[in-house]
Design an enzyme around this catalytic site. Structure first.
Site, short mmCIF file in Angstrom:
data_model
loop_
_atom_site.label_atom_id
_atom_site.label_comp_id
_atom_site.label_asym_id
_atom_site.label_seq_id
_atom_site.Cartn_x
_atom_site.Cartn_y
_atom_site.Cartn_z
N LYS A 34 0.85 -1.21 0.00
CA LYS A 34 0.00 0.00 0.00
C LYS A 34 0.88 1.26 0.00
CE LYS A 34 -0.37 -0.38 5.02
NZ LYS A 34 -1.13 -1.04 6.09
N ARG B 73 -10.59 0.09 15.41
CA ARG B 73 -10.44 0.88 14.20
C ARG B 73 -11.49 0.44 13.19
NH1 ARG B 73 -4.71 0.73 10.94
NH2 ARG B 73 -5.35 -1.41 10.60
N HIS C 143 -6.00 -7.43 13.35
CA HIS C 143 -4.77 -6.65 13.31
C HIS C 143 -4.37 -6.29 14.73
CE1 HIS C 143 -1.80 -4.32 11.14
NE2 HIS C 143 -2.18 -3.17 11.66
N ARG D 110 1.05 -10.92 6.97
CA ARG D 110 0.92 -9.71 6.13
C ARG D 110 2.09 -8.79 6.44
NH1 ARG D 110 -4.17 -9.77 8.94
NH2 ARG D 110 -3.39 -7.94 10.02
N TYR E 220 14.54 31.82 4.27
CA TYR E 220 13.41 32.61 4.78
C TYR E 220 13.58 32.93 6.26
CZ TYR E 220 10.76 31.42 0.56
OH TYR E 220 10.34 31.28 -0.72
N CYS F 249 12.94 25.21 2.43
CA CYS F 249 11.97 25.84 1.53
C CYS F 249 11.16 24.75 0.83
CB CYS F 249 12.67 26.70 0.48
SG CYS F 249 13.88 27.86 1.18
N ASP G 208 11.18 23.80 -2.37
CA ASP G 208 11.96 23.00 -3.33
C ASP G 208 13.44 22.91 -2.97
OD1 ASP G 208 9.66 23.02 -5.04
OD2 ASP G 208 10.27 25.00 -5.74
#
Ligand SMILES: *Cc1c(COP(=O)(O)O)cnc(C)c1O
Length: 382
Positions: free
Chosen positions: A50, A148, A177, A233, A277, A322, A324
């Site tokens: 997942k 859950r 689980h 799993r 910044y 920042c 990027d």
């Protein structure tokens, strides 16, 4: 290492030269980790892929796990299952949470197993299967203590009976689980296991026990052997990452993921120069500052105390991260220059930054660190 990526490239050039930042995934590590896990259990192994294979790339990770002996695949969302089917994976896939109603027909049509917890979900699955004259493969999820999802223990028998009796449903599996399998103290897991076993006995007596019983995640594969049942799993351990601080993986496991970039610019700044910044960092002396094209939009958290490897040394990220870009202080690597490799997670000349170390720094778990590497960072597999 031979790199390929789902992003098309035509030149014979190393694809790493095309990206500001990228993730390298060692598929042989995933394959080897899977093989090690398979050898630790008599149960079949579901590779949990997942969230884009925990950030490693779902399709390539699934294929590598299949080569290592995984025979089932677990995902969190219907579209993740369909992506695997579209890639040609024809082995069993289970969506681990109940799927939105409008996706059920497609899941049944593509032979994806679905999770159900109550009568409403069973009716919806049956309807989706009936409309195409086929059967919905279903796994009943039980809530033994995670609070859950899942049927309450008291409802298990009646829900199982309705799964058993529906013509359009194949009652394929039952699972639960663990909430605390990653902790050293196993009391809660044992209590959950006991509840689960009680239900299994009850279903067995009523001839309602489905063929595939499963409960263990990675931590429980190591910590709770009696919970392996018919299938385990496994997610985090496939990728060579620690299930928790308490459960270190055996030595043969190797982390599959490295996250890298390259210095975009290196400059000497004079004393008293503000960086990034808010000028939260101001140079004290003349300092060598490098710019790395990785930012919070890539998944590098905008917190203080980040470190990366340059020239096989740990160097601090200084000033605000920042979107990027971010800046690093390179006084301990005076030879560093633009174009040099930067490692955010991985190895460089014997130095290591693990996903676990980053997680400690960020006050979270390795799972969140690797899932947090944004999709825009290309995954290069080799
Ligand atoms: C994600 C998930 C797993 C895998 O857990 P790991 O700790 O990564 O091994 C197993 N079972 C279910 C239901 C899950 O959602």
């Amino acid at each position: 290492m031979d790199f390929q990526t789902s992003a098309p490239y035509t030149s014979a050039v190393d694809p790493r030269s095309r990206y500001a930042t990228w993730v390298e995934v060692d598929l042989a590590a995933i394959e080897g980790n899977t093989r090690a896990l398979v050898s630790m259990t008599d149960a079949r192994l579901m590779a949990v892929v997942k969230a884009n294979g925990y950030g490693h790339g779902a399709i390539e990770s699934a294929r590598a796990a299949a080569r290592g002996g995984a025979t089932w695949f677990g995902v969190g969302r219907p579209e993740e299952a369909l992506e695997l089917r579209d890639s040609g994976l024809d082995q069993p896939i289970l969506v681990l949470s109940p799927a939105p109603k409008d996706t059920l027909e497609q899941l049944v049509a593509r032979d994806v197993s679905i999770t159900v917890c109550d009568e409403g979900q069973i009716a919806a699955a049956a309807e989706a299967a009936q409309s195409q004259g086929s059967k919905a493969k279903t796994h009943l999820k039980l809530d033994t203590g995670m609070s859950r999802l899942g049927a309450a223990l008291g409802d298990a028998e009646s829900v199982a009976r309705s799964l058993h009796e529906h013509d359009a449903i194949l009652f394929e599996g039952i699972f639960t689980h663990f909430a605390r399998a990653d902790e050293p103290e196993a009391q809660t897991s044992r209590e959950q296991l006991k509840q689960f076993e009680d239900v299994l006995a009850q279903l067995g007596a009523a001839q309602l026990r489905p063929p595939i019983v499963h409960a263990a995640n990675s931590a429980a594969v190591f910590a709770l052997k009696e919970a392996h049942f018919d299938m385990v799993r496994v997610g985090i351990a496939l990728y060579g990452l620690q299930p928790s601080a308490q459960w270190s993986l055996p030595e043969e496991f190797r982390p599959a993921l490295q996250w890298k970039s390259r210095l975009a610019r290196v400059r000497n700044l004079s004393a008293g120069t503000g960086v990034s910044y808010g000028h939260r960092y101001v140079t004290e002396d003349e300092e060598r500052i490098g710019t790395v094209p990785v930012g919070y939009a890539d998944g590098l958290r905008r917190t203080e105390g980040n470190q990366v490897l340059v020239g096989a040394r740990h160097v601090p990220v200084v000033g605000r991260v920042c979107m990027d870009l971010s800046m690093v202080q390179l006084d301990t690597v005076p030879e560093a220059e633009a174009g040099d490799e930067v490692v955010l997670i991985g190895n460089q000349g014997g130095a290591v930054i693990s996903a676990e170390q980053v997680a400690d720094r960020w006050g979270t778990i390795n799972y969140e660190v690797i899932c947090g590497i944004d999709r825009r960072v290309p995954r290069l597999v080799g």
